[in-house]
Design a protein around this motif. Structure first.
Motif, PDB file in Angstrom:
ATOM      1  N   ALA A 116     -19.212 -12.498 -21.148  1.00 20.79           N
ATOM      2  CA  ALA A 116     -18.127 -12.638 -20.172  1.00 20.79           C
ATOM      3  C   ALA A 116     -18.698 -12.512 -18.768  1.00 20.79           C
ATOM      4  O   ALA A 116     -19.743 -11.872 -18.544  1.00 20.79           O
ATOM      5  N   PHE A 117     -18.000 -13.128 -17.796  1.00 22.08           N
ATOM      6  CA  PHE A 117     -18.370 -12.969 -16.390  1.00 22.08           C
ATOM      7  C   PHE A 117     -17.966 -11.573 -15.919  1.00 22.08           C
ATOM      8  O   PHE A 117     -16.940 -11.028 -16.331  1.00 22.08           O
ATOM      9  N   ARG A 118     -18.761 -11.008 -15.049  1.00 28.37           N
ATOM     10  CA  ARG A 118     -18.457  -9.697 -14.500  1.00 28.37           C
ATOM     11  C   ARG A 118     -17.588  -9.788 -13.257  1.00 28.37           C
ATOM     12  O   ARG A 118     -17.157  -8.760 -12.716  1.00 28.37           O
ATOM     13  N   VAL A 119     -17.322 -11.013 -12.803  1.00 28.73           N
ATOM     14  CA  VAL A 119     -16.434 -11.242 -11.663  1.00 28.73           C
ATOM     15  C   VAL A 119     -15.463 -12.352 -12.031  1.00 28.73           C
ATOM     16  O   VAL A 119     -15.686 -13.119 -12.981  1.00 28.73           O
ATOM     17  N   ALA A 120     -14.374 -12.408 -11.283  1.00 26.02           N
ATOM     18  CA  ALA A 120     -13.380 -13.461 -11.511  1.00 26.02           C
ATOM     19  C   ALA A 120     -13.736 -14.699 -10.697  1.00 26.02           C
ATOM     20  O   ALA A 120     -14.510 -14.641  -9.728  1.00 26.02           O
ATOM     21  N   GLY A 121     -13.138 -15.831 -11.101  1.00 30.60           N
ATOM     22  CA  GLY A 121     -13.394 -17.053 -10.355  1.00 30.60           C
ATOM     23  C   GLY A 121     -13.087 -18.287 -11.189  1.00 30.60           C
ATOM     24  O   GLY A 121     -12.594 -18.203 -12.324  1.00 30.60           O
ATOM     25  N   ARG A 122     -13.383 -19.430 -10.602  1.00 27.63           N
ATOM     26  CA  ARG A 122     -13.173 -20.715 -11.269  1.00 27.63           C
ATOM     27  C   ARG A 122     -14.502 -21.198 -11.850  1.00 27.63           C
ATOM     28  O   ARG A 122     -15.529 -21.198 -11.166  1.00 27.63           O
ATOM     29  N   VAL A 123     -14.463 -21.592 -13.129  1.00 30.65           N
ATOM     30  CA  VAL A 123     -15.673 -22.050 -13.798  1.00 30.65           C
ATOM     31  C   VAL A 123     -16.129 -23.355 -13.165  1.00 30.65           C
ATOM     32  O   VAL A 123     -15.359 -24.319 -13.063  1.00 30.65           O
ATOM     33  N   GLN A 217     -22.649  -9.362  -6.692  1.00 33.67           N
ATOM     34  CA  GLN A 217     -21.426 -10.103  -7.007  1.00 33.67           C
ATOM     35  C   GLN A 217     -21.697 -11.605  -6.981  1.00 33.67           C
ATOM     36  O   GLN A 217     -21.181 -12.347  -7.836  1.00 33.67           O
ATOM     37  N   GLN A 218     -22.481 -12.021  -6.026  1.00 23.96           N
ATOM     38  CA  GLN A 218     -22.812 -13.445  -5.980  1.00 23.96           C
ATOM     39  C   GLN A 218     -23.666 -13.840  -7.181  1.00 23.96           C
ATOM     40  O   GLN A 218     -23.509 -14.933  -7.734  1.00 23.96           O
ATOM     41  N   ALA A 219     -24.564 -12.956  -7.608  1.00 23.00           N
ATOM     42  CA  ALA A 219     -25.404 -13.269  -8.771  1.00 23.00           C
ATOM     43  C   ALA A 219     -24.590 -13.274 -10.066  1.00 23.00           C
ATOM     44  O   ALA A 219     -24.943 -13.980 -11.024  1.00 23.00           O
ATOM     45  N   TYR A 220     -23.505 -12.492 -10.085  1.00 25.82           N
ATOM     46  CA  TYR A 220     -22.687 -12.438 -11.295  1.00 25.82           C
ATOM     47  C   TYR A 220     -21.918 -13.729 -11.545  1.00 25.82           C
ATOM     48  O   TYR A 220     -21.292 -13.893 -12.602  1.00 25.82           O
ATOM     49  N   THR A 221     -21.924 -14.642 -10.598  1.00 25.56           N
ATOM     50  CA  THR A 221     -21.278 -15.937 -10.828  1.00 25.56           C
ATOM     51  C   THR A 221     -22.080 -16.812 -11.775  1.00 25.56           C
ATOM     52  O   THR A 221     -21.630 -17.907 -12.122  1.00 25.56           O
TER      53      THR A 221
END
Length: 413
Positions: A116-123, A217-221
């Motif tokens: 799972a991603f550790r941050v939210a966002g659009r795939v 956080q940026q790397a977690y994308t």
């Protein structure tokens, strides 16, 4: 005179078979012997009559034979043949039954990880498919990182400003320390300058940590594989907005394999005490693998009321693949006892019976037996039979007591 008969010719006598109700041919022959010939002219000489009778006597044996064949045309009925029923039988013997239970399951990896991603966002992109073999660190999917990049730059800018304030605070502290040495300022003023410099340093450390967090956080994308394995499930598509921690894919680690089964509560003790576990694949039923119980859940499933168990496959080969259907056999040996095929059993007044074959007379007799445990297609016999006796195993519902039978040997494969 009869029509068509010339002078001097004897009259023709029409013969027909005559029999009494018992079809006695002697009586029919007597009727022939009682027939008399007549002449067509009165006053015929005796010699003429004798000549006519001699002609008739020439046909008399043939006529009698025809009458006998006609009268005795019925055959005497034969006695019906004895009904000998073909059956299959087996000799009762002492056997050691292999008691066992089979559980259907699925081949799985020892370690399965939900990614799972550790941050939210659009795939933004999806890099793998189900069944893809991945290495450690390989990218699975990425999110749109524009917002996280902006936040990281903002954190770095704040850090730069804080570092500048901290430098100024240090320089002021140094100057005020020199002034205090010359007694130009009070000690209280120097303490305030020292506190300001320490606060500026603390602010720098805080903003430096915040900048590092924003970089993380940026790397977690980027969703990467934590270890080598195979992707067994994917639950997202490109363009989908996901939350932090939402399962996106499942990664099975290559290496140790096991079979997951569901066990009822009345078989838990037998599974724990099993000395040997055998695993067979539906795709390769001729292969057998040793198994070892690795895990047994202490809590029953709320829906099925069964307990989940995992059986490790000892020394799996290339034929064992993830997701295959497998069967786990939990086997044990029972004490030697008499047993017969279950097809040999039938009931009379609710009591189990078998047909026992007398090998000398080839006749059958029903005998009551006491049945023990059932194992597969075999039934243990507690009492009623002795080793060496023959019992009927096929055709038990088509024979009667005292009937003669013929034993049919089973066909060889």
């Amino acid at each position: 005179m009869q029509p068509g008969i010339g002078p001097g010719q004897p009259k023709l006598i029409r013969l027909r078979p005559v029999c009494d109700p018992h079809h006695n041919p002697v009586t029919a022959a007597g009727v022939i012997r009682g027939c008399q010939c007549a002449t067509d002219r009165p006053g015929q000489t005796e010699s003429g009559a004798i000549s006519d009778n001699s002609k008739m006597n020439a046909f008399l044996p043939l006529t009698v034979l025809i009458i006998l064949l006609t009268a005795c045309g019925r055959d005497t009925p034969h006695a019906p043949p004895e009904d000998i029923r073909p059956v299959r039988a087996e000799q009762v013997g002492v056997r050691t039954a292999q008691l066992g239970t089979r559980y259907a399951g699925e081949v799985r990896a020892r370690y399965e990880t939900d990614l799972a991603f550790r941050v939210a966002g659009r795939v933004n992109t999806r890099k793998v498919e189900v069944g893809t073999l991945v290495k450690a660190g390989q990218v699975i999917a990425t999110l749109d990182q524009n917002d996280y990049a902006l936040a990281a730059r903002a954190a770095r800018a704040q850090l730069t400003a804080a570092e500048a304030d901290a430098r100024l605070a240090r320089q002021d502290l140094q100057r005020f320390t020199e002034l205090r040495a010359q007694n130009f300022i009070s000690q209280a003023e120097l303490d305030r300058r020292r506190t300001t410099a320490e606060a500026a340093e603390a602010q720098v450390r805080q903003l430096r940590a915040e900048a590092a967090r924003q970089d993380n956080q940026q790397a977690y994308t980027r969703l990467t594989a934590p270890h080598a394995g195979v992707v067994t499930a994917i639950s997202f598509e490109a363009g989908q907005v996901v939350a932090a921690g939402q399962p996106m894919a499942k990664l099975a680690r290559t290496g140790e394999l096991e079979v997951r089964i569901d066990v009822p509560e009345n078989a838990l003790d037998a599974l724990r005490a099993a000395q040997n576990l055998r695993i067979r694949l539906w795709s390769a039923p001729d292969r057998e693998y040793a198994g070892r119980l690795r895990e047994l859940s202490p809590v029953a499933d709320a829906a099925s009321r069964t307990y989940s168990a995992r059986v490790s496959v000892v020394h799996p080969d290339a034929a064992v693949k993830l997701g295959m259907t497998a069967t786990v056999e939990v086997g044990s040996e029972s004490a030697p006892n008499l047993s017969v095929a279950q097809t040999a059993l039938f009931r009379i007044n609710g009591k189990p019976q078998v047909w026992v074959v007398d090998r000398q007379t080839q006749k059958v007799a029903a005998r009551s037996v006491q049945v023990g445990e059932l194992n597969g297609d075999r039934a243990a016999i507690v009492s009623g039979l002795a080793a060496g006796e023959w019992v009927v195993t096929a055709g038990v519902h088509k024979i009667a007591p005292g009937q003669r039978v013929r034993l049919v040997q089973p066909s060889q494969p």
